[in-house]
Design a protein around this motif. Structure first.
Motif, PDB file in Angstrom:
ATOM      1  N   VAL A 207       0.952  -1.314  -0.322  1.00 52.65           N
ATOM      2  CA  VAL A 207      -0.417  -0.085  -0.035  1.00 52.65           C
ATOM      3  C   VAL A 207       1.098   0.945  -0.219  1.00 52.65           C
ATOM      4  CG1 VAL A 207      -2.027  -0.556   1.524  1.00 52.65           C
ATOM      5  CG2 VAL A 207       0.076   0.230   2.726  1.00 52.65           C
ATOM      6  N   LEU A 208       0.548   2.593  -0.545  1.00 56.40           N
ATOM      7  CA  LEU A 208       1.067   4.085  -0.680  1.00 56.40           C
ATOM      8  C   LEU A 208       1.172   4.364   1.245  1.00 56.40           C
ATOM      9  CD1 LEU A 208       2.509   5.923  -2.834  1.00 56.40           C
ATOM     10  CD2 LEU A 208      -0.443   6.790  -2.135  1.00 56.40           C
ATOM     11  N   LEU A 209       2.219   4.606   1.149  1.00 55.85           N
ATOM     12  CA  LEU A 209       2.213   5.472   2.978  1.00 55.85           C
ATOM     13  C   LEU A 209       2.954   6.293   2.602  1.00 55.85           C
ATOM     14  CD1 LEU A 209       4.274   1.558   4.542  1.00 55.85           C
ATOM     15  CD2 LEU A 209       2.118   2.469   4.962  1.00 55.85           C
ATOM     16  N   PRO A 210       2.658   7.350   3.640  1.00 56.23           N
ATOM     17  CA  PRO A 210       3.363   8.866   3.519  1.00 56.23           C
ATOM     18  C   PRO A 210       4.590   8.292   3.861  1.00 56.23           C
ATOM     19  CG  PRO A 210       1.040   8.252   5.434  1.00 56.23           C
ATOM     20  CD  PRO A 210       1.455   7.130   4.703  1.00 56.23           C
ATOM     21  N   GLY A 211       5.622   9.252   2.437  1.00 51.35           N
ATOM     22  CA  GLY A 211       7.063   9.026   2.727  1.00 51.35           C
ATOM     23  C   GLY A 211       7.842   7.741   2.544  1.00 51.35           C
ATOM     24  N   LYS A 212       7.011   6.721   1.205  1.00 50.03           N
ATOM     25  CA  LYS A 212       7.557   5.760   1.201  1.00 50.03           C
ATOM     26  C   LYS A 212       7.027   5.306  -0.167  1.00 50.03           C
ATOM     27  CE  LYS A 212       9.415   1.248   1.834  1.00 50.03           C
ATOM     28  NZ  LYS A 212       9.894   1.491   0.182  1.00 50.03           N
ATOM     29  N   PRO A 213       7.530   6.481  -1.014  1.00 52.37           N
ATOM     30  CA  PRO A 213       6.652   6.678  -2.495  1.00 52.37           C
ATOM     31  C   PRO A 213       6.382   5.193  -3.030  1.00 52.37           C
ATOM     32  CG  PRO A 213       7.632   8.595  -2.739  1.00 52.37           C
ATOM     33  CD  PRO A 213       8.189   7.384  -1.009  1.00 52.37           C
ATOM     34  N   PHE A 214       5.062   4.554  -3.705  1.00 49.41           N
ATOM     35  CA  PHE A 214       5.747   3.524  -5.192  1.00 49.41           C
ATOM     36  C   PHE A 214       5.179   3.223  -6.311  1.00 49.41           C
ATOM     37  CE2 PHE A 214       1.028   1.825  -3.288  1.00 49.41           C
ATOM     38  CZ  PHE A 214       1.035   1.014  -3.964  1.00 49.41           C
ATOM     39  N   GLY A 215       5.174   2.846  -7.301  1.00 50.99           N
ATOM     40  CA  GLY A 215       4.940   2.883  -8.765  1.00 50.99           C
ATOM     41  C   GLY A 215       3.369   2.130  -8.398  1.00 50.99           C
ATOM     42  N   CYS A 216       2.671   2.618  -8.919  1.00 47.94           N
ATOM     43  CA  CYS A 216       0.948   1.635  -9.321  1.00 47.94           C
ATOM     44  C   CYS A 216       1.078   1.927 -10.604  1.00 47.94           C
ATOM     45  CB  CYS A 216       0.694   1.814  -8.181  1.00 47.94           C
ATOM     46  SG  CYS A 216      -0.868   0.720  -8.266  1.00 47.94           S
ATOM     47  N   GLY A 217       0.602   0.595 -11.291  1.00 47.54           N
ATOM     48  CA  GLY A 217       0.493   0.226 -12.576  1.00 47.54           C
ATOM     49  C   GLY A 217       1.443   0.591 -13.514  1.00 47.54           C
ATOM     50  N   SER A 218       2.714   0.009 -12.947  1.00 49.28           N
ATOM     51  CA  SER A 218       3.747   0.189 -13.724  1.00 49.28           C
ATOM     52  C   SER A 218       3.944  -0.704 -15.013  1.00 49.28           C
ATOM     53  CB  SER A 218       5.012   0.024 -12.803  1.00 49.28           C
ATOM     54  OG  SER A 218       5.002   0.453 -11.910  1.00 49.28           O
ATOM     55  N   HIS A 219       4.561  -0.064 -15.579  1.00 51.21           N
ATOM     56  CA  HIS A 219       5.325  -0.715 -17.530  1.00 51.21           C
ATOM     57  C   HIS A 219       5.699  -2.094 -16.629  1.00 51.21           C
ATOM     58  CE1 HIS A 219       5.214   2.256 -20.211  1.00 51.21           C
ATOM     59  NE2 HIS A 219       4.509   3.285 -19.049  1.00 51.21           N
ATOM     60  N   GLY A 220       5.013  -2.796 -17.163  1.00 50.81           N
ATOM     61  CA  GLY A 220       5.421  -4.528 -17.291  1.00 50.81           C
ATOM     62  C   GLY A 220       5.484  -4.927 -18.778  1.00 50.81           C
ATOM     63  N   ILE A 221       6.248  -4.850 -19.587  1.00 55.26           N
ATOM     64  CA  ILE A 221       6.065  -5.099 -21.142  1.00 55.26           C
ATOM     65  C   ILE A 221       6.774  -6.665 -21.287  1.00 55.26           C
ATOM     66  CG2 ILE A 221       5.690  -3.066 -21.977  1.00 55.26           C
ATOM     67  CD1 ILE A 221       8.713  -2.391 -22.655  1.00 55.26           C
ATOM     68  N   LEU A 222       6.621  -7.365 -22.004  1.00 57.28           N
ATOM     69  CA  LEU A 222       7.179  -8.874 -22.766  1.00 57.28           C
ATOM     70  C   LEU A 222       7.208  -9.280 -21.394  1.00 57.28           C
ATOM     71  CD1 LEU A 222      10.328  -7.054 -24.749  1.00 57.28           C
ATOM     72  CD2 LEU A 222       8.202  -7.947 -25.561  1.00 57.28           C
ATOM     73  N   GLN A 223       8.063 -10.052 -20.936  1.00 53.42           N
ATOM     74  CA  GLN A 223       8.230 -10.674 -19.976  1.00 53.42           C
ATOM     75  C   GLN A 223       7.795 -10.165 -18.624  1.00 53.42           C
ATOM     76  OE1 GLN A 223       8.420 -14.433 -21.277  1.00 53.42           O
ATOM     77  NE2 GLN A 223       8.646 -14.569 -19.494  1.00 53.42           N
ATOM     78  N   GLY A 224       7.609  -8.524 -18.368  1.00 47.57           N
ATOM     79  CA  GLY A 224       7.001  -8.481 -16.965  1.00 47.57           C
ATOM     80  C   GLY A 224       6.206  -8.787 -17.207  1.00 47.57           C
ATOM     81  N   TYR A 225       4.967  -8.003 -18.043  1.00 49.73           N
ATOM     82  CA  TYR A 225       3.801  -8.159 -18.160  1.00 49.73           C
ATOM     83  C   TYR A 225       2.793 -10.002 -18.635  1.00 49.73           C
ATOM     84  CZ  TYR A 225      -0.934  -7.556 -20.412  1.00 49.73           C
ATOM     85  OH  TYR A 225      -1.873  -7.533 -20.796  1.00 49.73           O
ATOM     86  N   VAL A 226       4.345 -10.693 -19.187  1.00 49.38           N
ATOM     87  CA  VAL A 226       3.721 -12.321 -18.909  1.00 49.38           C
ATOM     88  C   VAL A 226       3.387 -12.731 -17.445  1.00 49.38           C
ATOM     89  CG1 VAL A 226       4.263 -14.404 -19.163  1.00 49.38           C
ATOM     90  CG2 VAL A 226       4.893 -12.962 -20.818  1.00 49.38           C
ATOM     91  N   GLU A 227       4.766 -12.236 -16.479  1.00 45.80           N
ATOM     92  CA  GLU A 227       4.729 -12.755 -14.970  1.00 45.80           C
ATOM     93  C   GLU A 227       3.809 -12.336 -14.282  1.00 45.80           C
ATOM     94  OE1 GLU A 227       8.178 -11.328 -13.499  1.00 45.80           O
ATOM     95  OE2 GLU A 227       7.516 -10.563 -11.888  1.00 45.80           O
ATOM     96  N   LEU A 228       3.000 -11.093 -14.484  1.00 46.68           N
ATOM     97  CA  LEU A 228       1.868 -10.582 -13.939  1.00 46.68           C
ATOM     98  C   LEU A 228       0.853 -11.325 -14.358  1.00 46.68           C
ATOM     99  CD1 LEU A 228       2.818  -6.469 -13.629  1.00 46.68           C
ATOM    100  CD2 LEU A 228       3.433  -8.824 -11.945  1.00 46.68           C
ATOM    101  N   ARG A 229       0.780 -11.594 -15.660  1.00 45.91           N
ATOM    102  CA  ARG A 229      -0.801 -12.589 -16.458  1.00 45.91           C
ATOM    103  C   ARG A 229      -0.750 -13.530 -15.087  1.00 45.91           C
ATOM    104  NH1 ARG A 229      -4.174  -7.942 -16.742  1.00 45.91           N
ATOM    105  NH2 ARG A 229      -5.138  -7.780 -18.907  1.00 45.91           N
ATOM    106  N   HIS A 230       0.898 -14.025 -15.171  1.00 46.47           N
ATOM    107  CA  HIS A 230       0.535 -15.742 -14.687  1.00 46.47           C
ATOM    108  C   HIS A 230      -0.166 -15.339 -12.783  1.00 46.47           C
ATOM    109  CE1 HIS A 230       2.692 -19.300 -13.169  1.00 46.47           C
ATOM    110  NE2 HIS A 230       2.079 -19.811 -13.761  1.00 46.47           N
ATOM    111  N   LYS A 231       1.034 -14.095 -12.431  1.00 45.95           N
ATOM    112  CA  LYS A 231       0.241 -13.931 -11.011  1.00 45.95           C
ATOM    113  C   LYS A 231      -0.714 -14.270 -10.734  1.00 45.95           C
ATOM    114  CE  LYS A 231       4.647 -12.299  -9.183  1.00 45.95           C
ATOM    115  NZ  LYS A 231       5.852 -11.582  -9.363  1.00 45.95           N
ATOM    116  N   HIS A 232      -1.048 -13.285 -11.389  1.00 41.54           N
ATOM    117  CA  HIS A 232      -3.289 -13.103 -11.538  1.00 41.54           C
ATOM    118  C   HIS A 232      -3.911 -13.752 -11.905  1.00 41.54           C
ATOM    119  CE1 HIS A 232      -6.294  -9.918 -12.381  1.00 41.54           C
ATOM    120  NE2 HIS A 232      -6.873 -10.445 -11.791  1.00 41.54           N
TER     121      HIS A 232
END
Lengths: 402, 96
Positions: A207-232
């Motif tokens: 989760v997003l915490l104050p002072g601890k930013p994180f990228g959400c909806g980050s790029h996941g192309i090619l294998q990165g996309y495959v990995e996230l689809r597989h996890k889902h």
């Protein structure tokens, strides 16, 4: 310990039951836009907010697309969120729904089933739910007002579970359940809080915490996309057994349970089985009881989970039957049969070569009457006895009033 | 399936506290930024503007691109007030 003794018994509509369910789960953010037949949920939630029963950030957005974006962002910021919509509204938030599931935001939404745009139909039908089949959401279907309340509560356990983290949509038939008042046992807040407390013992999800930013909806192309689809997809697989387990826990806490992914109603020794979902199942059960009294071994499988599709349990229960009828409250454009029929019949290689019939009934508020259910059972029985049968029957067309 | 993991968590989440470096953007590069260290005044504009946030702070003296992630877009060269970053064709380098 169950809540039975302390339950407050009310006679409320399905919409009110959904609102009570959501309120009892103490969401942090509620963002909604009104649409028939769902609006009563919002009205009720604002009442709860005004009276102080619900301590949530209420966001009256300018449209459903914003509603979904608000709850998705709030969920990724660590909040518990709720929204509700129907038909047109669901279509208008479709891209945001993909973003919610793609970013694995544990959003809980109620979708009150209504026919979709084009032919202006302020009437019931599951076409809206069917059109979000591949959105990556978990999709549940309730039969009664009590089940609506319980399913909303279960939806939070499912969506926010550390092993799942997938948004959940609770569906129920608009007009039939949305406005029909039934006896509903409303559990005390403490019992619901206890039921949900399991989530607090799990590891902290991202989760997003104050002072601890994180990228959400980050790029996941090619294998990165495959990995996230597989996890889902893997998470969707896990959701099936998880839902069964949550249903059992519900029994311990609330004294009610529904069978998990599917309800098996008098199917054990049945030769003829109907597969259906939603409010029509009450009528089908009555007809099944009547036909059982006459000596016909028939039963009902009620689909409570549309996505992920509970094929393992369906195969288990349908194996060895002599005839199956699948009732869809929607149409399958370009499919030879209703959408759920097509999925059930795709399992025939696993449960055997038996007659499976598709029935389309109840779309656009054409009642699924007891007569219709009798006809469907008769037709499946005839097919099981070797008679030739049509793959698809439009029950609501053939029984249309002059 | 490849054993390499692009994401630590379940979703498309990345640690924005450090660097948003999780894509093989280095392979996209056809032009390479070369920093003339003696001209660099350590103002940090290149690091601020870099879309992949790949400019490495070299001991508080100057900045240098991390070539694993630099996609060669040239924003750093464009923004450098000293003209200390020059874009050169990848073909001129034989280090790969």
């Amino acid at each position: 310990m169950t809540s039975k003794q302390q339950d407050q018994v009310m006679v409320i509509t399905g919409n009110a039951a959904a609102a009570y369910g959501a309120m009892l789960c103490s969401p942090d953010v509620v963002a909604t836009y009104p649409i028939t037949p769902q609006t009563e949920i919002i009205e009720k939630l604002f009442e709860f907010s005004a009276s102080g029963e619900l301590d949530a950030e209420m966001v009256p957005v300018e449209g459903e697309n914003s509603a979904m974006n608000v709850v998705t962002a709030s969920a990724m910021a660590g909040g518990r969120v709720f929204t509700a919509t129907s038909s047109w509204g669901l279509a208008f938030m479709y891209d945001a729904m993909l973003a919610a599931s793609g970013t694995r935001a544990p959003v809980v939404m109620v979708n009150v089933n209504r026919e979709t745009p084009g032919i202006i139909a302020v009437s019931s039908g599951q076409q809206d739910m069917i059109s979000t089949r591949d959105s990556g959401w978990i999709s549940l279907i309730a039969e009664s007002c009590q089940e609506i309340l319980d399913q909303v509560i279960m939806a939070y356990r499912l969506a926010e579970d550390y092993d799942i983290q997938v948004p959940v949509m609770v569906n129920y038939d608009g007009f039939y359940l949305s406005y029909m008042a039934e006896r509903v046992e409303v559990p005390p807040l403490k019992v619901v809080t206890d039921f949900l407390s399991v989530l607090k013992d799990q590891p902290q999800r991202q989760v997003l915490l104050p002072g601890k930013p994180f990228g959400c909806g980050s790029h996941g192309i090619l294998q990165g996309y495959v990995e996230l689809r597989h996890k889902h997809v893997q998470a969707m697989e896990r959701a099936k057994e998880k839902f069964d387990a949550i249903d059992k826990e519900l029994e311990n806490h609330f004294g009610r349970s529904y069978g998990g992914q599917i309800e098996e109603y008098r199917t054990k020794d049945a030769d003829i089985v109907l597969v259906a979902s939603g409010s029509m199942c009450g009528t089908i059960k009555t007809v099944i009881d009547r036909r059982r009294d006459e000596g016909l071994r028939c039963g009902l499988v009620r689909l409570r989970m549309y996505r992920p599709f509970p094929w393992e349990r369906l195969v288990q229960v349908l194996k060895g039957k002599k005839g199956i009828g699948v009732v869809d409250r929607s149409v399958g454009f370009g499919l030879q049969g209703g959408p759920i029929y097509v999925e059930v019949s795709s399992l025939s290689a696993k449960f055997g070569d038996i007659p499976i019939m598709s029935f389309i009934d109840g779309i656009a508020n054409t009642d699924v009457t007891a007569d219709h259910c009798e006809q469907m059972i008769d037709q499946v029985l005839a097919a099981a006895q070797g008679e030739e049968y049509p793959e698809l029957t439009w029950v609501c067309l053939e029984n249309g009033q002059e | 399936m490849t054993s390499k993991k692009y994401f630590q968590g379940e979703g498309p989440w990345s640690d924005a506290d450090q660097l948003v470096l999780y894509l093989d953007t280095g392979s996209w590069r056809s032009m390479r930024p070369v920093v003339e260290v003696e001209s660099c005044i350590y103002c940090g504009l290149c690091a601020l503007f870099c879309p992949t946030q790949c400019m490495i702070n070299k001991n508080g003296e100057y900045f240098e691109p991390n070539l694993d992630f630099c996609k060669g877009c040239g924003v750093c060269a464009k923004e450098c007030p000293r003209g200390a970053i020059i874009m050169k064709p990848e073909g001129e380098f034989n280090d790969e």
